[in-house]
Motif scaffolding. Sequence first.
Motif, short mmCIF file in Angstrom:
data_model
loop_
_atom_site.label_atom_id
_atom_site.label_comp_id
_atom_site.label_asym_id
_atom_site.label_seq_id
_atom_site.Cartn_x
_atom_site.Cartn_y
_atom_site.Cartn_z
N ILE A 90 -17.35 31.03 -57.48
CA ILE A 90 -18.35 31.10 -56.01
C ILE A 90 -19.75 30.93 -56.95
O ILE A 90 -20.24 31.15 -55.99
N LEU A 91 -19.90 31.88 -57.73
CA LEU A 91 -21.29 32.38 -58.45
C LEU A 91 -22.17 30.57 -58.08
O LEU A 91 -23.14 30.81 -57.63
N CYS A 92 -22.03 29.73 -58.80
CA CYS A 92 -22.61 28.50 -58.28
C CYS A 92 -22.85 28.21 -56.68
O CYS A 92 -23.87 28.04 -56.37
N GLU A 93 -22.06 28.73 -55.89
CA GLU A 93 -21.90 28.29 -54.73
C GLU A 93 -22.83 29.35 -53.81
O GLU A 93 -23.80 28.89 -52.90
N ALA A 94 -22.98 30.40 -54.93
CA ALA A 94 -24.01 31.50 -54.10
C ALA A 94 -25.42 31.57 -54.67
O ALA A 94 -26.28 31.85 -54.21
N HIS A 95 -25.53 30.17 -55.69
CA HIS A 95 -26.39 29.82 -56.02
C HIS A 95 -27.54 31.19 -56.66
O HIS A 95 -28.34 31.25 -57.09
N LEU A 96 -26.15 31.62 -57.31
CA LEU A 96 -26.50 32.81 -58.17
C LEU A 96 -26.78 32.02 -60.25
O LEU A 96 -27.03 32.34 -61.09
N LEU A 97 -25.68 31.01 -59.59
CA LEU A 97 -26.02 30.35 -61.26
C LEU A 97 -26.27 28.16 -60.52
O LEU A 97 -26.43 28.17 -59.80
N ALA A 179 -18.87 25.29 -71.22
CA ALA A 179 -17.60 26.04 -70.78
C ALA A 179 -17.97 27.41 -69.66
O ALA A 179 -17.59 27.76 -69.11
N ALA A 180 -19.28 27.71 -69.90
CA ALA A 180 -19.77 28.66 -69.90
C ALA A 180 -21.87 28.68 -69.73
O ALA A 180 -21.62 27.85 -70.52
N ILE A 181 -22.06 29.12 -68.79
CA ILE A 181 -23.51 29.28 -68.26
C ILE A 181 -23.96 30.62 -67.95
O ILE A 181 -23.23 31.51 -67.29
N ARG A 182 -24.97 30.82 -68.11
CA ARG A 182 -26.06 32.37 -67.38
C ARG A 182 -26.74 32.24 -67.06
O ARG A 182 -27.58 31.27 -66.42
N ASN A 183 -27.42 32.91 -66.26
CA ASN A 183 -28.82 32.99 -65.34
C ASN A 183 -30.03 33.12 -66.70
O ASN A 183 -29.59 33.69 -67.30
N GLU A 184 -31.01 32.75 -65.86
CA GLU A 184 -31.93 33.69 -66.85
C GLU A 184 -32.46 34.71 -67.77
O GLU A 184 -32.72 34.89 -68.56
N ALA A 185 -31.50 35.55 -66.18
CA ALA A 185 -31.78 36.80 -66.93
C ALA A 185 -30.46 37.27 -68.06
O ALA A 185 -31.17 38.22 -68.97
N GLY A 186 -29.63 36.71 -67.93
CA GLY A 186 -28.72 36.76 -68.81
C GLY A 186 -27.42 37.69 -68.56
O GLY A 186 -26.78 38.54 -69.04
N ASN A 187 -27.93 38.31 -67.22
CA ASN A 187 -27.45 38.88 -66.79
C ASN A 187 -25.74 38.29 -65.49
O ASN A 187 -24.11 39.10 -65.91
N VAL A 188 -25.87 38.22 -65.24
CA VAL A 188 -24.94 36.97 -64.52
C VAL A 188 -24.60 35.45 -65.71
O VAL A 188 -24.93 34.47 -65.88
N VAL A 189 -23.43 35.62 -65.85
CA VAL A 189 -22.19 34.52 -66.12
C VAL A 189 -21.23 33.45 -65.67
O VAL A 189 -20.62 34.77 -65.15
N GLY A 190 -20.71 32.95 -65.91
CA GLY A 190 -20.15 32.27 -65.30
C GLY A 190 -19.38 31.05 -66.60
O GLY A 190 -19.81 30.57 -67.44
#
Length: 227
Positions: A90-97, A179-190
């Motif tokens: 969902i995070l990838c589909e929402a372009h948060l990641l 297995a897991a990534i984050r956004n640049e700020a580090g608050n969003v993790v998938g």
Amino acid sequence: MKVGVVTFPGSLDDRDAARAVRIAGGEAVRLWHADSDLHGVDAVVLPGGFSYGDYLRCGAIARFAPVMESIKKAASNGLPVLGICNGFQILCEAHLLPGALTRNQHLRFRNREQWVRVESSATAWTGDYQDGQEIYILIKNGEGCFVADEETLDMLEDNGQIVARYVHGNPNGSMRDIAAIRNEAGNVVGIMPHPEHAVEALTGPSLDGLGFFTSVLKHLSGGSEKE
């Protein structure tokens, strides 16, 4: 600290995620997909499952849920968000990641314990781990293969946005063993594996997943993620 756990139609692991929050010492708050009110939570978990039946693509419909509009706005302002398995999709589909999760290369559903190496402890969700620490948690997915173009993969590498990699075997063919990534700020993790299923000795293969939930509580209580 209040951690919201979203329930979509088809969610399976929302109760497990809420239990993990409570075991870590937080207050779990149930959030409904059709309700845009986040009820004052300090962080959010998007749990595993099959949101909206995984129609179209995994997470493709969930990205349009009213709750996701609020989560996207709050995440841009620093709200910690963890997406687990379907939540990662969902995070990838929402372009948060960046990137996408596709069918496992072997075209089979994979359900087993898996070793994962923490690559970055500099996030709101991984501060209780050490860089290079190997943890033993569960995977269960049919579309867990992380893919992205080479430019995006290089960007994730260069910015330290790869949070965890599969070790001792890649269970789904994810590019660069991600297995897991984050956004640049580090608050969003998938993360594709399930830390919420490794928080107590009775039911989990280990206690290694608990650190995701204790980390965010420490982050919220005034600690900061590692630089």
